[in-house]
Design an enzyme around this catalytic site. Structure first.
Site, PDB file in Angstrom:
ATOM      1  N   GLU A 111      -0.753   5.026  14.297  1.00 46.68           N
ATOM      2  CA  GLU A 111      -0.274   6.160  13.507  1.00 46.68           C
ATOM      3  C   GLU A 111      -0.396   7.481  14.263  1.00 46.68           C
ATOM      4  OE1 GLU A 111      -0.678   8.085   9.019  1.00 46.68           O
ATOM      5  OE2 GLU A 111      -2.077   6.522   9.658  1.00 46.68           O
ATOM      6  N   HIS A 166      -9.586   2.312   0.380  1.00 40.65           N
ATOM      7  CA  HIS A 166      -8.145   2.090   0.328  1.00 40.65           C
ATOM      8  C   HIS A 166      -7.751   1.624  -1.073  1.00 40.65           C
ATOM      9  CE1 HIS A 166      -4.153   1.267   1.282  1.00 40.65           C
ATOM     10  NE2 HIS A 166      -4.268   0.485   2.341  1.00 40.65           N
ATOM     11  N   LYS A 168      -9.185   8.265   3.123  1.00 39.59           N
ATOM     12  CA  LYS A 168      -9.670   6.902   2.868  1.00 39.59           C
ATOM     13  C   LYS A 168     -11.090   6.707   3.391  1.00 39.59           C
ATOM     14  CE  LYS A 168      -5.324   4.266   2.718  1.00 39.59           C
ATOM     15  NZ  LYS A 168      -4.327   5.312   3.056  1.00 39.59           N
ATOM     16  N   HIS A 195      -2.271   7.691   6.826  1.00 36.71           N
ATOM     17  CA  HIS A 195      -2.569   6.413   6.169  1.00 36.71           C
ATOM     18  C   HIS A 195      -3.989   5.989   6.537  1.00 36.71           C
ATOM     19  CE1 HIS A 195      -1.722   2.734   4.098  1.00 36.71           C
ATOM     20  NE2 HIS A 195      -1.895   1.994   5.176  1.00 36.71           N
ATOM     21  N   CYS A 222       0.806  -1.217   0.000  1.00 34.61           N
ATOM     22  CA  CYS A 222       0.000   0.000   0.000  1.00 34.61           C
ATOM     23  C   CYS A 222       0.844   1.273   0.000  1.00 34.61           C
ATOM     24  CB  CYS A 222      -0.939  -0.003   1.193  1.00 34.61           C
ATOM     25  SG  CYS A 222      -1.947  -1.496   1.265  1.00 34.61           S
ATOM     26  N   PHE A 249       1.697  -3.565   3.871  1.00 35.44           N
ATOM     27  CA  PHE A 249       2.000  -4.914   4.344  1.00 35.44           C
ATOM     28  C   PHE A 249       3.480  -5.203   4.095  1.00 35.44           C
ATOM     29  CE2 PHE A 249      -2.455  -7.047   3.737  1.00 35.44           C
ATOM     30  CZ  PHE A 249      -2.948  -6.292   4.782  1.00 35.44           C
TER      31      PHE A 249
END
Length: 417
Positions: free
Chosen positions: A316, A342, A337, A305, A165, A403
């Site tokens: 975060e 996403h 998002k 994110h 991502c 990831f």
């Protein structure tokens, strides 16, 4: 060699909120959700039956019909937004040194639908290997920048970054470095993804990563909300023209913003889960800020994110508090998002675009769908819940994490000279 300045002179967007930059931004500002029941396939047997799909996209507006059959949708999105960005930049390609004009692109998955379809057809057959001759080129993600370079004859560095991502932000940071250290003068950069298919939804469902709020898709992506239950899969693309500042200035180009810093770190912790203390994400922001030659107090806006997962969101914001200290309470934060879903490898591109537009328009887009406060979230943070707000933005930071523990941050600044 003194590092050269890098600016952005062209932009493009195809997103669940619209197939142009203006449409995308207008819907972001209004707090519109792009999530709805899936139309690309029958999802009735899937745990998640909705996504943030691109709507009304016609590839023939951008790509010759003969070329289309050679491209997965992920490449079609890429070529289309590249055309938008190149057109927006007003570059005269006949006068540009195309040996110093490259393409660095991000895609976390590539041609997943093409892979799924070919393998399914083979598995359902009699064992005779009848494969489309374009199967492999449609599947591999490096063909996205390949198609872009071939369409416009761009002969500079050309490759795809694959960091889950974080792929698009990875691509942008690479393009930034290649220009500032003198390797090239211009890049088409950004990212695209087209994973809304059976394999995409089924695979992320198996990881328990997706929201299953099938009764209310538009409210399913809810970063920071105590009832969040996973991310909403999105698709689309964003593109930029990165250009050396003097090159842009000499041709009288419109400049959206300057790229002033980038950071890259790894969690080295877990295959899919973020570090529980946000160790990698705090370091990547600190690295980007140091690279930009600014202080945390200088940052006005952070596009986080913020995927709407239980672990990621809080990790975060805790990382932000660690890096920014007391100035964390003065910076505006939002997760777009909540509206786009996403976009995986393309997420960093469309979110960087939100940062550019916030600088240009003086508006912070909201984090929508916030209803139930999370006791682990510091309520004094300005997360721009549910409504956009006016604010002068001089410097904006965009975070993307992937990831595998990939962390990237990129920082943009309003150009005043």
């Amino acid at each position: 060699m003194k590092p050269r300045r890098v600016v952005i002179t062209g932009i493009g967007a195809i997103t669940p909120l619209g197939n142009s930059v203006e449409e995308y931004w207008n819907n972001l500002e209004k707090g519109v959700s792009g999530a709805a029941p899936i139309t690309k396939f029958d999802a009735s047997k899937f745990k998640t039956q909705f996504a943030c799909e691109v709507k009304g996209f016609d590839a023939k507006e951008y790509i010759d019909r003969k070329e289309l059959r050679k491209m997965d949708l992920v490449s079609q999105y890429g070529v289309a937004v590249a055309k938008q960005a190149i057109d927006d930049s007003n570059l005269d390609l006949e006068s540009v040194d195309r040996n110093r004009f490259g393409v660095i692109w991000g895609s976390g998955i590539g041609g997943l639908k093409s892979f799924q379809d070919e393998v399914t057809t083979f598995a359902n057959g009699d064992g005779t290997p009848r494969f489309n001759p374009f199967f492999i080129p449609k599947m591999i993600p490096d063909l996205i920048p390949g198609h872009i370079s071939m369409t416009w004859g761009l002969k500079g560095p050309n490759f795809t970054t694959v960091s889950a991502c974080a792929s698009a932000t990875n691509a942008m940071v690479d393009a930034f470095n290649y220009i500032r250290f003198g390797i090239s003068d211009l890049f088409v950069t950004g990212g695209s993804e087209a994973a809304v298919c059976e394999a995409g939804i089924g695979g992320f469902n198996a990881l328990r990563a997706l929201s299953t709020r099938n009764d209310s898709p538009s409210s399913a992506s809810r970063p920071f909300d105590a009832t969040r239950d996973g991310f909403v899969l999105g698709e689309g693309a964003g593109a930029f023209i990165f250009e050396e500042y003097e090159h842009a200035k000499a041709r009288g180009a419109k400049i959206y913003a300057e790229v002033i810093g980038g950071g890259m770190t790894a969690d080295a912790y877990h295959m899919t889960a973020p570090h529980p203390e946000g160790e990698g994400s705090s370091r990547v922001m600190a690295e980007a800020i140091k690279d930009a030659g600014i202080t945390p107090e200088d940052v006005d806006y952070i596009n986080v994110h913020g995927t709407s997962t239980p672990l990621g969101d809080i990790g975060e914001v805790n990382a932000i508090k660690k890096v920014f200290g007391e100035s964390a309470y003065n910076v505006s934060i939002s997760s777009t998002k909540s509206m786009t879903g996403h976009l995986l490898g393309a997420a960093g591109a469309v979110e960087a675009l939100a940062c550019l537009m916030s600088i240009e328009r003086g508006v912070i887009p909201p984090t929508i769908n916030f209803e139930t406060p999370d006791e682990n979230l510091d309520s004094k943070l300005d997360c721009t819940f549910n409504e956009a707000k006016k604010r002068d933005v001089n410097i904006a930071l965009s975070n993307t994490f992937g990831f595998g523990g990939h962390n990237f941050s990129v920082i943009f600044k309003k150009v005043t000279d």
